[in-house]
Design an enzyme around this catalytic site. Structure first.
Site, PDB file in Angstrom:
ATOM      1  N   ALA A  66       0.819  -1.212   0.000  1.00 13.96           N
ATOM      2  CA  ALA A  66       0.000   0.000   0.000  1.00 13.96           C
ATOM      3  C   ALA A  66       0.851   1.259   0.000  1.00 13.96           C
ATOM      4  O   ALA A  66       1.851   1.357   0.703  1.00 13.96           O
ATOM      5  CB  ALA A  66      -0.927   0.011   1.198  1.00 13.96           C
ATOM      6  N   CYS A  67       0.390   2.202  -0.821  1.00  8.89           N
ATOM      7  CA  CYS A  67       0.916   3.565  -0.790  1.00  8.89           C
ATOM      8  C   CYS A  67      -0.320   4.461  -0.713  1.00  8.89           C
ATOM      9  O   CYS A  67      -1.434   3.974  -0.592  1.00  8.89           O
ATOM     10  CB  CYS A  67       1.775   3.873  -2.011  1.00  8.89           C
ATOM     11  N   GLY A  68      -0.139   5.743  -0.806  1.00 14.16           N
ATOM     12  CA  GLY A  68      -1.256   6.671  -0.662  1.00 14.16           C
ATOM     13  C   GLY A  68      -2.433   6.386  -1.571  1.00 14.16           C
ATOM     14  O   GLY A  68      -3.569   6.288  -1.131  1.00 14.16           O
TER      15      GLY A  68
END
Length: 91
Positions: free
Chosen positions: A7-9
Site C-alpha cells: 500500500a501507498c497513498g
C-alpha cells in the site's frame, strides 16, 4: 496461496511498482504468493486475508500481520533482509 498487500497513498504508482518487483522476487525464490497493490485507506480490509503487509509509507499503528519495509524494494537498500522477512511470513 498466500496473499501479500502493498500500500501507498493512492494504490497506483509506487505500490504497483513494488508489487511487481516483489512478485518477481518471490517467483525467483519459488514462493507461491499473490501480491496485490491497494490504497492506504483499504489496508484494514485486507488484514484477515493477508500473510504480510508491505508498507511504502510510515506506519503509526500495530497490525496483526508482519509489516515489511516497502522502501527497501524501491531503493534496494536492505532489500535482502526485507525479502527474507517476507518469505518467512509466507511459510
Amino acid at each position: 496461496m498466500k496473499k501479500i498487500i502493498v500500500a501507498c497513498g493512492s494504490g497506483v504508482a509506487t505500490s504497483q511498482t513494488v508489487a511487481s518487483k516483489v512478485n518477481r522476487l518471490l517467483k525467483e525464490n519459488k514462493v507461491d504468493a499473490q501480491v496485490e497493490a491497494v490504497d492506504l485507506k483499504s489496508v484494514d480490509r485486507y488484514m484477515d486475508s493477508s500473510a504480510a503487509y508491505i508498507a511504502i509509507t510510515k506506519i503509526d499503528k500495530e497490525y496483526p500481520i508482519p509489516v515489511i519495509n516497502g522502501i527497501a524494494f524501491l531503493t534496494g537498500v536492505g532489500q535482502d533482509a526485507e525479502l527474507k522477512k517476507l518469505i518467512e511470513a509466507c511459510k
